[in-house]
Design a protein around this motif. Structure first.
Motif, PDB file in Angstrom:
ATOM      1  N   PRO A 218       0.823  -1.209   0.000  1.00 22.14           N
ATOM      2  CA  PRO A 218       0.000   0.000   0.000  1.00 22.14           C
ATOM      3  C   PRO A 218       0.859   1.261   0.000  1.00 22.14           C
ATOM      4  O   PRO A 218       1.792   1.401   0.791  1.00 22.14           O
ATOM      5  CB  PRO A 218      -0.789  -0.110   1.311  1.00 22.14           C
ATOM      6  N   GLY A 219       0.555   2.170  -0.925  1.00 21.04           N
ATOM      7  CA  GLY A 219       1.278   3.425  -0.999  1.00 21.04           C
ATOM      8  C   GLY A 219       2.612   3.348  -1.702  1.00 21.04           C
ATOM      9  O   GLY A 219       3.243   4.379  -1.935  1.00 21.04           O
ATOM     10  N   ALA A 220       3.069   2.141  -2.054  1.00 22.32           N
ATOM     11  CA  ALA A 220       4.356   1.995  -2.743  1.00 22.32           C
ATOM     12  C   ALA A 220       4.200   2.296  -4.225  1.00 22.32           C
ATOM     13  O   ALA A 220       3.155   2.034  -4.823  1.00 22.32           O
ATOM     14  CB  ALA A 220       4.903   0.583  -2.543  1.00 22.32           C
ATOM     15  N   ALA A 221       5.238   2.831  -4.825  1.00 23.61           N
ATOM     16  CA  ALA A 221       5.211   3.144  -6.253  1.00 23.61           C
ATOM     17  C   ALA A 221       5.166   1.856  -7.066  1.00 23.61           C
ATOM     18  O   ALA A 221       5.838   0.877  -6.739  1.00 23.61           O
ATOM     19  CB  ALA A 221       6.440   3.969  -6.630  1.00 23.61           C
ATOM     20  N   PRO A 222       4.367   1.810  -8.119  1.00 23.04           N
ATOM     21  CA  PRO A 222       4.275   0.592  -8.930  1.00 23.04           C
ATOM     22  C   PRO A 222       5.519   0.370  -9.782  1.00 23.04           C
ATOM     23  O   PRO A 222       6.252   1.306 -10.101  1.00 23.04           O
ATOM     24  CB  PRO A 222       3.050   0.852  -9.811  1.00 23.04           C
ATOM     25  N   GLN A 223       5.734  -0.897 -10.133  1.00 27.50           N
ATOM     26  CA  GLN A 223       6.824  -1.278 -11.018  1.00 27.50           C
ATOM     27  C   GLN A 223       6.229  -1.841 -12.310  1.00 27.50           C
ATOM     28  O   GLN A 223       5.342  -2.691 -12.261  1.00 27.50           O
ATOM     29  CB  GLN A 223       7.708  -2.338 -10.359  1.00 27.50           C
ATOM     30  N   LEU A 224       6.731  -1.391 -13.445  1.00 24.13           N
ATOM     31  CA  LEU A 224       6.232  -1.816 -14.747  1.00 24.13           C
ATOM     32  C   LEU A 224       7.333  -2.550 -15.489  1.00 24.13           C
ATOM     33  O   LEU A 224       8.484  -2.100 -15.515  1.00 24.13           O
ATOM     34  CB  LEU A 224       5.768  -0.601 -15.558  1.00 24.13           C
ATOM     35  N   GLY A 225       6.996  -3.696 -16.098  1.00 17.43           N
ATOM     36  CA  GLY A 225       7.999  -4.434 -16.846  1.00 17.43           C
ATOM     37  C   GLY A 225       7.417  -5.627 -17.562  1.00 17.43           C
ATOM     38  O   GLY A 225       6.200  -5.870 -17.532  1.00 17.43           O
ATOM     39  N   ALA A 226       8.302  -6.388 -18.209  1.00 17.54           N
ATOM     40  CA  ALA A 226       7.884  -7.621 -18.883  1.00 17.54           C
ATOM     41  C   ALA A 226       7.412  -8.630 -17.843  1.00 17.54           C
ATOM     42  O   ALA A 226       7.900  -8.646 -16.711  1.00 17.54           O
ATOM     43  CB  ALA A 226       9.042  -8.185 -19.693  1.00 17.54           C
ATOM     44  N   PRO A 227       6.468  -9.502 -18.202  1.00 15.11           N
ATOM     45  CA  PRO A 227       5.921 -10.452 -17.222  1.00 15.11           C
ATOM     46  C   PRO A 227       6.985 -11.283 -16.512  1.00 15.11           C
ATOM     47  O   PRO A 227       6.948 -11.421 -15.287  1.00 15.11           O
ATOM     48  CB  PRO A 227       4.985 -11.317 -18.070  1.00 15.11           C
ATOM     49  N   ALA A 228       7.943 -11.840 -17.249  1.00 14.62           N
ATOM     50  CA  ALA A 228       8.961 -12.688 -16.619  1.00 14.62           C
ATOM     51  C   ALA A 228       9.824 -11.889 -15.644  1.00 14.62           C
ATOM     52  O   ALA A 228      10.185 -12.388 -14.570  1.00 14.62           O
ATOM     53  CB  ALA A 228       9.833 -13.342 -17.686  1.00 14.62           C
ATOM     54  N   ASP A 229      10.141 -10.649 -16.003  1.00 10.21           N
ATOM     55  CA  ASP A 229      10.972  -9.820 -15.118  1.00 10.21           C
ATOM     56  C   ASP A 229      10.237  -9.469 -13.831  1.00 10.21           C
ATOM     57  O   ASP A 229      10.816  -9.505 -12.740  1.00 10.21           O
ATOM     58  CB  ASP A 229      11.395  -8.540 -15.842  1.00 10.21           C
ATOM     59  N   ILE A 230       8.968  -9.124 -13.937  1.00 10.40           N
ATOM     60  CA  ILE A 230       8.190  -8.770 -12.750  1.00 10.40           C
ATOM     61  C   ILE A 230       7.943  -9.991 -11.878  1.00 10.40           C
ATOM     62  O   ILE A 230       8.013  -9.912 -10.635  1.00 10.40           O
ATOM     63  CB  ILE A 230       6.859  -8.105 -13.151  1.00 10.40           C
TER      64      ILE A 230
END
Length: 755
Positions: A218-230
């Protein structure tokens, strides 16, 4: 197509933002998957795309969200309706019309499309989602999974550029889920539709995603990336990824096919080992991080929206989260926590994404969490599309979520979440979660979570068989369950000798030749089932197979038309609810149907009173299942998984020998599911029998000793979990498919074997 620019959302009364630092872009024609533990803000982000956050839910949105160039701060949901189609976690909150075909056409009517265009698109959608056979069916008679498909279809027909989907496969059987996801993939690849989707069952969807957005806390910045990396860093991940981490595969596989190509060395290591005969204990690490208690992300477009006041503009298109109650008087506001808007106001529509309501009465409230009722009397609100109820009385309050109530008396109160009550007396109180009660006596109380009572006098229960009166349950605790097959499955599976209980083992429940006909549909036919102490049984089968009806028969909500049902020696639909609540408890598909108080503490006090348990018994269970949630928290402000835990604690307070759960993992992340599995295993070890209806094949593999497959209302297979699921391409868990022909079910089994 969708752009978040340093977005944060803080709801009214919250000390901290639900989401903060959200900054990412979803390109046109991509499917982006939103993942993270329960309560981190996924539904809030989805609501911000459709404009429901903050225009409908309230709160403060900082930053900027644009969809197809339109700023959601200055464009209300109705002004985004031609661009964005939204399906929330609760399909029922989306429905405006009464039948499947009308529901599919409604959004196009709101946008003013030509009749010939509407007809063609309705037919295409019926075929795409396998709904053709249901086109004329009333929506209220459909199963949960069928309703979810209708909700998805209703936003597909107007052909929006953007689809926002919150748990779109949570109530679908495996085959139906694959069909829906295949349709979404076709829209993305062939038509360039942009899809933003939140889903907890990652084993179903992660392979379809172009990108994954991870909300770690909660409240943390989201991370965006390729499915395998995430997936390599995510606290939530599917079994195929868990197996890849265990085997140190790089890159991590996302599909069963990729994993099978790398699994030969692992199969060789396991060749001389055998999985345990019972489901192995599940470390939390096999799943994911725990369900987050703070900053709970409610499905704001469905639940919190109900308390934010009804939105105007009855002609609003449903795809932006709106509903229309044309010509129906609706309240000017929604009561705190209530699922319906009621009052003496005129012409106010109810926003789609919340529970649509209509009111023909004046000044009478509709209780939260119960099903709407219609009345021939005065002062009763009627919600649109709900199960009809008739009443010749005056001043009857009917709770939303309740089944129809019929009363010839005056002043009868039907508690929220209660099933239908029929009474010829005055002053009958039906407690929440109770099944239908029929009584010619006076002053009968119906306890929450209990089944119906039929009695010619006060406080007397009558059962079929020998004798009349109150039956008691004497079920000895068993540390090891003794599964017992139904007597007449269409497919008989070989049973291990050590799996057959002793002849003198008392049964918690027994069903013989059960037949149920509901609304002209033969829901069950010739069903045989036995449930032994300490046994965990998973009911599986496609949507509409009869799983929920069978559970309803066991708790007395459904009266058999043929055959016999016995629970703890009593006939459920003829047993006093206060007696039955000590024999069997049901957690329904919608946990909020059991929750009507304004705080968690009040829910627990009511549960203790209903179960006649020691004060604090329910709260102790809540603390175990739902750590970190304060007494003052409103149940509507909990996430789906947290509400399920609270409802489970309410039912478990009575410590029933038989526990029934209907789709218990809807809205649960892997960590919350692990805690649920651990709690249910503890109950089974103490001698409680558990029967759960589920489409979650991974849950069945982790927990069930026995699987019963239903199709068209009949039992087609009944046997040990390994024997049933291994032979089924639809119901086999991912580990089974990867390591076939070896019979491994879970990552926990493999980890234990390699230790």
């Amino acid at each position: 197509m969708i752009r978040f620019e340093d977005v944060s959302v803080t709801y009214d009364g919250a000390a901290e933002p639900t989401v903060a630092g959200v900054d990412f872009e979803v390109p046109e024609g991509e499917l982006v998957l939103l993942v993270g533990p329960s309560g981190v803000g996924k539904s809030t982000i989805l609501g911000a795309v459709s404009g429901l956050v903050p225009h409908f839910t309230g709160g403060t949105l900082r930053g900027r969200v644009t969809v197809a160039g339109r700023d959601t701060r200055t464009h209300k949901p109705r002004e985004l309706a031609d661009v964005v189609g939204t399906v929330g976690q609760d399909p029922l909150s989306h429905f405006v019309t009464d039948t499947v075909e009308d529901e599919l056409a409604y959004g196009m009517e709101s946008l003013g499309l030509a009749p010939e265009v509407m007809r063609r698109r309705v037919e295409e959608t019926l075929d795409l989602l396998g709904l053709a056979a249901l086109r004329d069916r009333p929506i209220a008679t459909l199963s949960g999974g069928q309703q979810q498909r209708v909700a998805i279809g209703s936003v597909l027909t107007p052909h929006p550029k953007v689809l926002v989907l919150d748990e779109p496969t949570s109530a679908l059987d495996p085959a139906a889920a694959e069909e829906v996801l295949a349709v979404l993939q076709r829209l993305v690849h062939d038509l360039g539709t942009t899809v933003l989707m939140a889903e907890h069952r990652l084993e179903r969807v992660v392979q379809y995603a172009d990108q994954v957005v991870l909300l770690p806390a909660p409240g943390a910045a989201p991370q965006l990336g390729a499915p395998a990396d995430i997936m390599a860093v995510s606290p939530v991940y599917p079994p195929v990824v868990a197996l890849g981490r265990l085997a140190d595969w790089t890159p991590l596989p996302l599909t069963v096919r990729d994993a099978r190509r790398r699994a030969a060395p692992l199969r060789a290591r396991l060749a001389d080992r055998e999985p345990g005969t019972a489901p192995a204990a599940t470390p939390a690490a096999a799943f994911a991080a725990p369900d987050t208690a703070s900053g709970a992300d409610t499905a704001r477009s469905a639940d919190t929206a109900r308390r934010a006041g009804a939105a105007s503009d009855a002609g609003m298109a449903r795809r932006a989260g709106t509903a229309s109650d044309a010509g129906t008087a609706s309240g000017a506001g929604t009561a705190d926590g209530a699922g319906l808007a009621s009052g003496a106001g005129t012409g106010t529509g109810t926003a789609r994404g919340a529970d649509p309501a209509s009111s023909a009465g004046t000044g009478t409230g509709t209780a939260r969490g119960a099903a709407p009722a219609s009345s021939a009397g005065t002062g009763t609100d009627t919600a649109r599309g709900a199960d009809p109820a008739s009443s010749a009385g005056t001043g009857t309050d009917t709770a939303r979520g309740a089944a129809p109530a019929s009363s010839a008396g005056t002043g009868t109160d039907t508690a929220r979440g209660a099933a239908p009550a029929s009474s010829a007396s005055t002053g009958t109180d039906t407690a929440r979660g109770a099944a239908p009660a029929s009584s010619a006596g006076t002053g009968t109380d119906t306890a929450r979570g209990a089944a119906p009572a039929s009695s010619a006098s006060t406080g007397t229960s009558t059962s079929t068989g020998t004798g009349t009166g109150t039956d008691t349950v004497g079920v000895p605790a068993r540390a090891v369950p003794a599964p017992r097959a139904a007597s007449r499955p269409l497919l008989r599976l070989r049973r291990r000798r050590d799996a057959v209980p002793a002849e003198d083992t008392p049964l918690v429940a027994e069903v013989r030749g059960l037949g149920v006909r509901r609304d002209g549909v033969q829901a069950l036919r010739g069903v045989d089932l036995t449930v032994a102490p300490g046994e965990t049984i998973a009911l599986m089968g496609r949507n509409g197979a009869g799983k929920s009806t069978l559970l309803g028969s066991l708790v007395g909500l459904v009266q058999p038309t043929a055959g016999q049902v016995r629970v703890g020696g009593a006939t459920p639909h003829r047993t006093s609810p206060r007696e039955l609540v000590r024999r069997v408890g049901l957690v329904p598909q919608e946990p909020r149907d059991l929750l009507y108080a304004d705080t968690v503490a009040a829910e627990c006090v009511a549960a203790d009173q209903d179960a006649q348990a020691a004060p604090g018994a329910c709260r102790a269970l809540v603390s175990e299942l739902l750590p970190g949630v304060s007494d003052a928290t409103h149940p509507r402000d909990l996430s789906e998984g947290q509400r399920l835990a609270l409802a489970l604690a309410v039912v478990l307070t009575a410590r029933p020998p038989l526990l029934l759960l209907d789709e218990p993992t809807r809205g649960l992340d892997y960590g919350a599911k692990a805690r649920l599995v651990a709690e249910l295993r503890t109950l089974a070890a103490a001698g409680h029998a558990i029967v759960l209806a589920t489409h979650d094949v991974e849950l069945a593999a982790e927990l069930a000793h026995r699987v019963v497959l239903l199709a068209e209302g009949e039992v087609i297979a009944d046997g040990p979990t390994a024997e049933v699921v291994v032979s089924s391409p639809s119901y086999a868990p991912q580990v089974t498919k990867i390591l076939a022909p070896q019979r491994w079910l879970t990552v926990a089994q493999v980890r234990e074997a390699l230790a």
